[in-house]
Design an enzyme around this catalytic site. Structure first.
Site, mmCIF file in Angstrom:
data_model
loop_
_atom_site.group_PDB
_atom_site.id
_atom_site.type_symbol
_atom_site.label_atom_id
_atom_site.label_comp_id
_atom_site.label_asym_id
_atom_site.label_seq_id
_atom_site.Cartn_x
_atom_site.Cartn_y
_atom_site.Cartn_z
ATOM 1 N N ASP A 79 -0.330 -4.959 9.035
ATOM 2 C CA ASP A 79 -1.355 -5.121 10.069
ATOM 3 C C ASP A 79 -2.347 -6.216 9.663
ATOM 4 O OD1 ASP A 79 -2.773 -4.499 12.411
ATOM 5 O OD2 ASP A 79 -4.040 -3.045 11.364
ATOM 6 N N HIS A 80 -2.640 -7.122 10.568
ATOM 7 C CA HIS A 80 -3.639 -8.174 10.366
ATOM 8 C C HIS A 80 -3.439 -8.969 9.078
ATOM 9 C CE1 HIS A 80 -6.155 -7.566 13.851
ATOM 10 N NE2 HIS A 80 -6.117 -6.265 13.645
ATOM 11 N N HIS A 200 -4.878 -3.438 20.167
ATOM 12 C CA HIS A 200 -5.592 -3.091 18.943
ATOM 13 C C HIS A 200 -6.891 -2.370 19.319
ATOM 14 C CE1 HIS A 200 -3.633 -5.702 15.681
ATOM 15 N NE2 HIS A 200 -2.836 -5.738 16.734
#
Length: 274
Positions: A79-80, A200
């Site tokens: 994630d990210h 998100h």
């Protein structure tokens, strides 16, 4: 089934997968227990911070072992990912999916960096997610700069990315007021591009808005802040009234609270699969 194939299928059928971050054994156990008990598929997510905390090998091995132990259909996702080198390490380590987040760069820089990761991942047949627009992160001002359908179309065509996190009214962390997802915009972006759309910042978004977002084209919904919050708040309350130092007896109550949260979220997101 590969995750990118599952997300494509979700786009066609109007369904979504819940993607939950985890931070230690207790939180991975919490989310996988919820998935097992509701017979739900799930995406397990690791942030760069969690990888720095646990280490790539330990974190990914924990996820893989837990998925087998709990008997859940699940995928592992970064994630990210903002560090290109780390994103590539996760690809090499066998992650099912990675997110390259260059959303704070210019549009052209975002394309360039995202395309580099898509090309690197091409030999692995995995899902690659990117972000377009402004989805505020923890500590940032919760302003709204929405993803434009024409830019989403151009971005996906230029990069070949499989999934796209879009700015449609959500933000990371807790909201100062009730969020208002731009449902018509989700539908427009979904129509403009073949990429799977990702939401998100679902913590605190009302259930009816999440379900409407899925109907409009969202195929993956990320959940992190609420998991950390309920685990820690429950643990803090327990520790006020006990001097028990056996974490094996203290932690399970906080784990159970997180499981209940994720169970409710899964039932909300899987409303059209029951």
């Amino acid at each position: 089934m590969k995750l990118k194939q599952r997300l494509k299928e979700n786009k066609k059928t109007g369904r979504a997968l819940l993607a939950t971050n985890f931070y230690n054994f207790e939180t991975v156990a919490a989310v996988l227990t919820a998935a097992r008990d509701t017979k739900s598929d799930l995406i397990l997510q690791l942030s760069e911070s969690s990888l720095h905390y646990m280490g790539l090998e330990v974190a990914s091995s924990l996820a893989r072992a837990a998925i087998l132990q709990y008997g859940v259909k699940a995928w592992l996702h970064l994630d990210h990912g903002q560090n290109v080198a780390l994103v590539k390490q996760c690809i090499d380590a066998g992650f099912d999916s990675v997110m390259i987040d260059a959303s704070e760069k210019t549009f052209d820089e975002n394309i360039k960096i995202t395309k580099e990761i898509v090309e690197y991942a091409s030999g692995y047949d995995i899902n690659v997610e990117a972000e377009l627009g402004y989805i505020s992160k923890l500590g940032q001002e919760q302003k709204m700069v929405y993803t434009r359908p024409d830019e989403a179309k151009a971005f996906v065509e230029a990069t070949g990315v499989n999934a796209l996190a879009v700015a449609v009214g959500s933000a990371h962390g807790f909201y100062k007021e009730v969020p208002n997802l731009q449902l018509d915009l989700i539908a427009e972006i979904n129509e403009a591009t073949d990429a799977a759309l990702v939401l998100h910042g679902s913590s605190g978004i009302p259930d009816d808005q999440l379900q409407s977002a899925i109907k409009m084209g969202i195929t993956k919904i990320n959940l992190a802040t609420e998991i950390k919050n309920i685990f820690m708040k429950t643990l803090q309350e327990i520790l006020k009234d006990t001097d028990n130092i056996d974490l094996r007896e203290v932690f399970p109550k906080a784990t159970s609270a997180a499981t209940a949260l994720v169970t409710n979220k899964l039932r909300t997101i899987n409303f059209n699969q029951l």
